[in-house]
Design an enzyme around this catalytic site. Structure first.
Site, mmCIF file in Angstrom:
data_model
loop_
_atom_site.group_PDB
_atom_site.id
_atom_site.type_symbol
_atom_site.label_atom_id
_atom_site.label_comp_id
_atom_site.label_asym_id
_atom_site.label_seq_id
_atom_site.Cartn_x
_atom_site.Cartn_y
_atom_site.Cartn_z
ATOM 1 N N THR A 1 -40.897 32.496 -18.070
ATOM 2 C CA THR A 1 -41.212 32.267 -19.492
ATOM 3 C C THR A 1 -42.597 32.831 -19.815
ATOM 4 O O THR A 1 -43.495 32.760 -18.995
ATOM 5 C CB THR A 1 -41.231 30.749 -19.790
ATOM 6 N N GLY B 1 -41.999 25.509 -18.334
ATOM 7 C CA GLY B 1 -41.761 24.482 -17.322
ATOM 8 C C GLY B 1 -40.300 24.096 -17.277
ATOM 9 O O GLY B 1 -39.414 24.850 -17.697
#
Lengths: 134, 173
Positions: free
Chosen positions: A1, A53
């Site tokens: 990400t 996360g």
């Protein structure tokens, strides 16, 4: 990400997040990155946030919006709100990850509860830093 | 004339021992490149939206990070990409999920925000919208990265969901 948040000269905040998701994901699994309020949020009244996360925890805890809401409704600073969500609430639940954020005054926060986060910032003051580990 | 730009390339339990100084330098250099790309817009009075898209595109185009080129593979060995964007001055937002052929997913999220009345589009519909908006469409193989493919193969070897049947004892064959 990957993600970016910015405050421009006109006082406007913006947040963006982009990801390939989770290795081996199945059945159309989606994480927090495309979910506004969870992995990405911006409000000129408070801050701009981009998260990275374990997406399911960030969705359930509406992480990006929660940081903004704690600033607006509880009067917390960006650093206080970011730490409360990432280093306390998420950590207690085992939600690995971190966020980057900038507030309407140009303050920066990059809390994470894992051993590393690829991160960096640059300011109009010339101050800049990139790092991976603590 | 005040501005600030912050970026991330993902978090995780990255171990310092497993990352050489040379590798670390490569990552830090790419992060700096993304910061420069975004700051170049901010210092000219450009918008925070333009700055974050410019910075994120640098990171999407790099195979070092799990986004765009170099994204991880799903269970079927394909890249499914997601992205979102939000404008703090209008509280407008755009997002795409599960797309496989838009070179820079963050640009698709921005088009959803600015050119549609929706917040999130997914899958084939999102890809059709991106195509109609004139975004750069690539063959899914553009996103392939050998390191990620090897990680995916390792995942399949270790996965307890071998052949779709849970293996509660974690027997490895």
């Amino acid at each position: 990400t990957v993600g970016a948040v910015a405050l421009d000269m006109h006082g406007n905040l913006a947040a963006g997040t982009s990801t390939g998701g989770m290795t081996g994901k199945r059945f159309g699994r989606i994480g927090d990155s495309p979910i506004i309020g969870a992995g990405n949020y911006a409000n000129n009244q408070s801050c701009a946030v981009s998260a990275t996360g374990h997406g399911e925890y960030f969705i359930r805890n509406v992480v990006a919006y929660d940081i903004s809401a704690q600033m607006i409704y509880l009067g917390k600073s960006l650093e206080e709100a970011g730490n409360a969500v990432v280093m306390e609430k998420l950590k207690e639940q085992g939600g690995d990850g971190g966020i980057i954020a900038v507030d309407k005054d140009g303050n920066v926060a990059m809390p994470f509860n894992t051993t590393g986060m690829f991160r960096g910032y640059i300011k109009s003051t010339g101050e800049t830093k990139v790092s991976i580990f603590e | 004339g005040r501005y600030s730009l912050v970026i991330h390339g993902g978090s995780g339990n990255i171990s310092r021992e497993r990352m050489s100084l040379e590798q670390e330098a490569v990552y830090l250099e790419k992060l700096n490149e993304a910061l420069q790309a975004g700051e170049a817009i901010l210092k000219e009075g450009g918008s925070s939206l333009d700055a974050i898209v410019s910075a994120i595109k640098v990171l999407e185009d790099s195979p070092l990070f799990n986004a765009g080129k170099g994204a991880v593979f799903n269970y079927e060995g394909r890249n499914e990409l997601d992205a979102s964007i939000m404008d703090g001055s209008t509280l407008q937002a755009g997002a795409v999920a599960g797309i496989t052929n838009v070179k820079n997913p963050i640009t698709a999220a921005r088009k959803v925000m600015e050119q549609s009345s929706h917040v999130m589009l997914t899958g084939r519909g999102a890809e059709q919208f991106a195509f109609e908006q004139g975004l750069e469409i690539v063959d899914p193989s553009y996103f392939f990265d050998q390191r990620r493919w090897d990680q995916y193969r390792e995942y399949l070897r270790n996965s307890t969901q071998l052949r779709g049947v849970a293996d509660p004892d974690n027997k490895m064959g």
